[in-house]
Structures are given as C-alpha cells and as structure tokens.
Design an enzyme around this catalytic site. Sequence first.
Site, PDB file in Angstrom:
ATOM      1  N   ARG A 104      -0.283  -5.489  -9.195  1.00 30.24           N
ATOM      2  CA  ARG A 104      -1.702  -5.636  -8.970  1.00 30.24           C
ATOM      3  C   ARG A 104      -2.444  -4.944 -10.094  1.00 30.24           C
ATOM      4  O   ARG A 104      -2.256  -3.753 -10.308  1.00 30.24           O
ATOM      5  CB  ARG A 104      -2.038  -4.935  -7.651  1.00 30.24           C
ATOM      6  N   THR A 108      -8.896  -5.208 -11.442  1.00 36.06           N
ATOM      7  CA  THR A 108      -9.348  -6.438 -10.765  1.00 36.06           C
ATOM      8  C   THR A 108      -8.693  -6.607  -9.392  1.00 36.06           C
ATOM      9  O   THR A 108      -9.154  -7.415  -8.594  1.00 36.06           O
ATOM     10  CB  THR A 108      -8.961  -7.664 -11.605  1.00 36.06           C
ATOM     11  N   ASP A 200       0.781   4.480  -1.729  1.00 35.82           N
ATOM     12  CA  ASP A 200       1.343   3.469  -2.645  1.00 35.82           C
ATOM     13  C   ASP A 200       2.829   3.310  -2.338  1.00 35.82           C
ATOM     14  O   ASP A 200       3.642   4.203  -2.587  1.00 35.82           O
ATOM     15  CB  ASP A 200       1.130   3.916  -4.092  1.00 35.82           C
ATOM     16  N   ASP A 203       5.328   3.638  -5.369  1.00 36.99           N
ATOM     17  CA  ASP A 203       5.440   5.022  -5.849  1.00 36.99           C
ATOM     18  C   ASP A 203       6.212   5.888  -4.867  1.00 36.99           C
ATOM     19  O   ASP A 203       7.021   6.729  -5.265  1.00 36.99           O
ATOM     20  CB  ASP A 203       4.045   5.622  -6.082  1.00 36.99           C
TER      21      ASP A 203
HETATM   22  C1  PRP Z   1       1.595  -3.261  -4.095  1.00 38.32           C
HETATM   23  C2  PRP Z   1       2.412  -3.753  -2.915  1.00 38.32           C
HETATM   24  C3  PRP Z   1       2.087  -5.213  -2.885  1.00 38.32           C
HETATM   25  C4  PRP Z   1       0.672  -5.256  -3.381  1.00 38.32           C
HETATM   26  C5  PRP Z   1      -0.210  -5.495  -2.195  1.00 38.32           C
HETATM   27  O1  PRP Z   1       2.236  -3.559  -5.265  1.00 38.32           O
HETATM   28  O2  PRP Z   1       3.778  -3.491  -3.030  1.00 38.32           O
HETATM   29  O3  PRP Z   1       2.920  -5.994  -3.732  1.00 38.32           O
HETATM   30  O4  PRP Z   1       0.383  -3.986  -3.949  1.00 38.32           O
HETATM   31  O5  PRP Z   1      -1.514  -5.606  -2.588  1.00 38.32           O
HETATM   32  P1  PRP Z   1      -2.339  -6.954  -2.483  1.00 38.32           P
HETATM   33  O6  PRP Z   1      -2.115  -7.478  -1.107  1.00 38.32           O
HETATM   34  O7  PRP Z   1      -3.756  -6.470  -2.692  1.00 38.32           O
HETATM   35  O8  PRP Z   1      -1.893  -7.883  -3.549  1.00 38.32           O
HETATM   36  P2  PRP Z   1       1.813  -2.908  -6.672  1.00 38.32           P
HETATM   37  O9  PRP Z   1       0.881  -3.799  -7.412  1.00 38.32           O
HETATM   38  O10 PRP Z   1       1.324  -1.514  -6.445  1.00 38.32           O
HETATM   39  O11 PRP Z   1       3.155  -2.956  -7.485  1.00 38.32           O
HETATM   40  P3  PRP Z   1       4.523  -2.176  -7.217  1.00 38.32           P
HETATM   41  O12 PRP Z   1       5.148  -2.784  -5.975  1.00 38.32           O
HETATM   42  O13 PRP Z   1       5.285  -2.476  -8.463  1.00 38.32           O
HETATM   43  O14 PRP Z   1       4.224  -0.720  -7.042  1.00 38.32           O
HETATM   44  N1  URA Z   2      -0.348  -1.419  -2.306  1.00 44.17           N
HETATM   45  C1  URA Z   2       0.164  -0.273  -1.816  1.00 44.17           C
HETATM   46  O1  URA Z   2       1.248   0.161  -2.230  1.00 44.17           O
HETATM   47  N2  URA Z   2      -0.539   0.390  -0.889  1.00 44.17           N
HETATM   48  C2  URA Z   2      -1.719  -0.058  -0.402  1.00 44.17           C
HETATM   49  O2  URA Z   2      -2.314   0.597   0.475  1.00 44.17           O
HETATM   50  C3  URA Z   2      -2.226  -1.251  -0.938  1.00 44.17           C
HETATM   51  C4  URA Z   2      -1.520  -1.921  -1.879  1.00 44.17           C
END
Ligand code: PRP
Ligand code: URA
Length: 209
Positions: A104, A108, A200, A203
Amino acid sequence: MGKTHVLDHPLIQHKLTFIRDKNTGAKEFRELVEEVAMLMAYEVTRDFPLEKIEIETPVQTAEAHIIAGRKVGLVPILRAGLGMVNGMLNLIPAAKVGHIGLYRDPETLKPVEYYCKLPPDTTERDLIVLDPMLATGGSAVAAINFLKKRGARSIKLVCLLAAPEGIKAVEEAHPDIDIFTGSIDSYLNDHGYIVPGLGDAGDRLFGTK
Ligand code: PRP
Ligand code: URA
C-alpha cells in the site's frame, strides 16, 4: 451474492485478543496468526462437497466420506498474508500456494503490485485469498481483479480483521465473493489503519518496526 461471515468461534476470538495486544511479541504473534488461520480453514471449507467411498475398516467394509475432488489454491497477499499460509496448509495440505505481491502506497493508500506467481491450473482451483487486514479494501480488490483476469472461477477472501470500509469496497467491486473475518472493527483512521485493529500486520509478523 457473496456474504460476509464473522467467525465468532471462541478459540478464534480468544486468540485474536492476544494478536491485537501490543505487548504480544513477534514470535507469539506469528504463532497465534498461524493458529487462527488453521481454525479459519475449518470454517472456510465448511461448504466443500463430500463423496461416498467404500473402505475396509479392521472390522468390515464401510461406506465413508471424503472431500469430492476439490483442488484448492491459497493466495497470500505479500507480505502479511504469508503469516496465514502454514496454518491453512496444516488442514489443507494438498493446496498449492500462489503469491501476489502488493504494498500500500503510504501516501495514496493505493495498492502497488510488485510480484505474482500462481499455480498453472489456477482456473481449476478453489482459491482462498489470505490477508490479515482488510482496511480500505484496495489490496484485496486488486488481488481479486488480478485472479479473475487470469480466469479464476471460485474465490474466497479470508482476513483476521476487517474495517467496514474494506468490506464495502470488496462487496461493491466483487459482489460474488464471500469474505471470512474474525472481526468487523470500528473504522479506519487517517493513516488507513484499522481501529482498534492490531497495528501493522506485516511489521508485527516480521519485526520490521
Ligand atoms: C497491509 C495488509 C494488507 C493491506 C490492507 O499491507 O497486509 O495487504 O495493508 O490495506 P488495504 O485494505 O487498505 O489495501 P502493507 O501494504 O502494509 O504491506 P505488507 O503486507 O508488505 O506490510
Ligand atoms: N494494514 C495493516 O497492516 N494494518 C492496518 O490497520 C491497515 C492496513
């Protein structure tokens, strides 16, 4: 028309509480996510049809049931979806695993695709998309778009926590999809985080913050 299923089994709810707790460290967090994914596999496969076969027990011939020729594909959205794969594989060991890499954009909040590797027979499989967090829904909608463009015919979405905004986005873009979640939380904050949520997910799984 797809449905949203809130998986309210006490074991799932109990473990989710510790997943949410900020004092839960990465090792325990990973173990709990895997356990909850395994419990969710039980619920998500509830509609799989059975067929009768004949077997020999040590006592006599018996008619018994097995799952009817189902081919399953697990599709974790990288990174955080990876945390749910092993739990699901514990119960569905014959599943193949495809990966979709999306992150994400922090400004944006739109998903950016960086990787995709799916099993060659994806179109014949019942696909289970895995992502712990359904926040804006952007990532899930993009992943499902992607799978449909490649001819996927059966897709379910499984997440630990969902925001109402994310559920609405998936329902609007993909009204045929069933969503399975451990909770529908209150709302998204200004940074697109689920409230109360768990922080997160990527993380916390991988210790990157
Ligand atoms: C997080 C999570 C989802 C996304 C959800 O991923 O694991 O994939 O955000 O958010 P959305 O519904 O608003 O799209 P992130 O972009 O943090 O990547 P990561 O899994 O690599 O940490
Ligand atoms: N992605 C995450 O990991 N946590 C949230 O709360 C939203 C998006």
